[in-house]
Design a protein around this motif. Sequence first.
Motif, PDB file in Angstrom:
ATOM      1  N   SER A   1      80.758 -68.872   7.002  1.00 54.64           N
ATOM      2  CA  SER A   1      79.422 -69.446   6.848  1.00 54.64           C
ATOM      3  C   SER A   1      78.748 -69.437   8.199  1.00 54.64           C
ATOM      4  O   SER A   1      79.406 -69.333   9.235  1.00 54.64           O
ATOM      5  CB  SER A   1      79.491 -70.859   6.273  1.00 54.64           C
ATOM      6  OG  SER A   1      80.193 -71.706   7.143  1.00 54.64           O
ATOM      7  N   GLY A   2      77.430 -69.536   8.188  1.00 53.37           N
ATOM      8  CA  GLY A   2      76.702 -69.507   9.443  1.00 53.37           C
ATOM      9  C   GLY A   2      75.250 -69.858   9.249  1.00 53.37           C
ATOM     10  O   GLY A   2      74.842 -70.319   8.182  1.00 53.37           O
ATOM     11  N   PRO A   3      74.448 -69.603  10.251  1.00 52.72           N
ATOM     12  CA  PRO A   3      73.034 -69.956  10.178  1.00 52.72           C
ATOM     13  C   PRO A   3      72.227 -68.954   9.359  1.00 52.72           C
ATOM     14  O   PRO A   3      72.638 -67.819   9.151  1.00 52.72           O
ATOM     15  CB  PRO A   3      72.596 -69.928  11.647  1.00 52.72           C
ATOM     16  CG  PRO A   3      73.512 -68.932  12.290  1.00 52.72           C
ATOM     17  CD  PRO A   3      74.827 -69.070  11.560  1.00 52.72           C
ATOM     18  N   SER A   4      71.085 -69.429   8.896  1.00 56.17           N
ATOM     19  CA  SER A   4      70.096 -68.573   8.248  1.00 56.17           C
ATOM     20  C   SER A   4      68.740 -69.013   8.777  1.00 56.17           C
ATOM     21  O   SER A   4      68.266 -70.102   8.438  1.00 56.17           O
ATOM     22  CB  SER A   4      70.139 -68.723   6.735  1.00 56.17           C
ATOM     23  OG  SER A   4      69.100 -67.954   6.139  1.00 56.17           O
ATOM     24  N   GLY A   5      68.157 -68.210   9.618  1.00 52.75           N
ATOM     25  CA  GLY A   5      66.904 -68.603  10.255  1.00 52.75           C
ATOM     26  C   GLY A   5      67.120 -69.874  11.055  1.00 52.75           C
ATOM     27  O   GLY A   5      67.986 -69.948  11.918  1.00 52.75           O
ATOM     28  N   ARG A   6      66.388 -70.925  10.710  1.00 54.29           N
ATOM     29  CA  ARG A   6      66.494 -72.208  11.423  1.00 54.29           C
ATOM     30  C   ARG A   6      67.442 -73.179  10.732  1.00 54.29           C
ATOM     31  O   ARG A   6      67.522 -74.338  11.104  1.00 54.29           O
ATOM     32  CB  ARG A   6      65.110 -72.827  11.544  1.00 54.29           C
ATOM     33  CG  ARG A   6      64.178 -71.995  12.370  1.00 54.29           C
ATOM     34  CD  ARG A   6      62.834 -72.631  12.490  1.00 54.29           C
ATOM     35  NE  ARG A   6      61.966 -71.733  13.256  1.00 54.29           N
ATOM     36  CZ  ARG A   6      60.665 -71.710  13.150  1.00 54.29           C
ATOM     37  NH1 ARG A   6      60.064 -72.531  12.332  1.00 54.29           N
ATOM     38  NH2 ARG A   6      59.962 -70.872  13.873  1.00 54.29           N
ATOM     39  N   ILE A   7      68.149 -72.714   9.734  1.00 58.09           N
ATOM     40  CA  ILE A   7      69.064 -73.569   8.980  1.00 58.09           C
ATOM     41  C   ILE A   7      70.477 -73.340   9.513  1.00 58.09           C
ATOM     42  O   ILE A   7      71.041 -72.251   9.355  1.00 58.09           O
ATOM     43  CB  ILE A   7      68.979 -73.261   7.476  1.00 58.09           C
ATOM     44  CG1 ILE A   7      67.544 -73.444   7.004  1.00 58.09           C
ATOM     45  CG2 ILE A   7      69.932 -74.148   6.688  1.00 58.09           C
ATOM     46  CD1 ILE A   7      67.236 -72.754   5.716  1.00 58.09           C
ATOM     47  N   ALA A   8      71.044 -74.369  10.116  1.00 62.68           N
ATOM     48  CA  ALA A   8      72.325 -74.235  10.821  1.00 62.68           C
ATOM     49  C   ALA A   8      73.451 -73.708   9.940  1.00 62.68           C
ATOM     50  O   ALA A   8      74.237 -72.874  10.359  1.00 62.68           O
ATOM     51  CB  ALA A   8      72.721 -75.577  11.425  1.00 62.68           C
ATOM     52  N   ASN A   9      73.571 -74.150   8.723  1.00 55.81           N
ATOM     53  CA  ASN A   9      74.670 -73.745   7.840  1.00 55.81           C
ATOM     54  C   ASN A   9      74.097 -73.118   6.565  1.00 55.81           C
ATOM     55  O   ASN A   9      74.563 -73.385   5.468  1.00 55.81           O
ATOM     56  CB  ASN A   9      75.548 -74.962   7.516  1.00 55.81           C
ATOM     57  CG  ASN A   9      76.903 -74.571   6.998  1.00 55.81           C
ATOM     58  OD1 ASN A   9      77.411 -73.496   7.292  1.00 55.81           O
ATOM     59  ND2 ASN A   9      77.498 -75.447   6.215  1.00 55.81           N
ATOM     60  N   GLY A  10      73.086 -72.273   6.720  1.00 54.96           N
ATOM     61  CA  GLY A  10      72.326 -71.767   5.585  1.00 54.96           C
ATOM     62  C   GLY A  10      72.751 -70.436   5.016  1.00 54.96           C
ATOM     63  O   GLY A  10      72.039 -69.850   4.211  1.00 54.96           O
TER      64      GLY A  10
END
Length: 132
Positions: free
Chosen positions: A35-44
Amino acid sequence: MPLSDFPLRASVAVSDIDRAVAFYEGKLGLPVLRSGPSGRIANGSRVYLSGGDAALNVYQSTTAGTSRATLATWYVEDLEQIVEQLTGAGVEFCRYEGLVHDRLGITARAGGGRIAWFQDPDGNTFAVECDD
């Protein structure tokens, strides 16, 4: 090197990563590779395994559910078993006007074989298919 020398992975936008996790992990049973970030979402975002390799990227985005096309297809040996298993987990299969579906939602595929479609909570469409 030609592009065909490299692995290919589907990427799917979702509007709510927590709701997507409940669907992809809970209902479909896909194991998380990372899992990881998506844009500005840390766990997105999530990368899911299928067929023994990284196969599906799921990430939170404002573009979720905007494609009406089938985004990815699983090629299976026993279509009825898979459809019944997913139905038992709460996955609903699509029925399209103009196609004849059996009791499970499976229909003949153009060119031979059989196919069934389902959608995630954002309306992203997936298929399970067999060649028989």
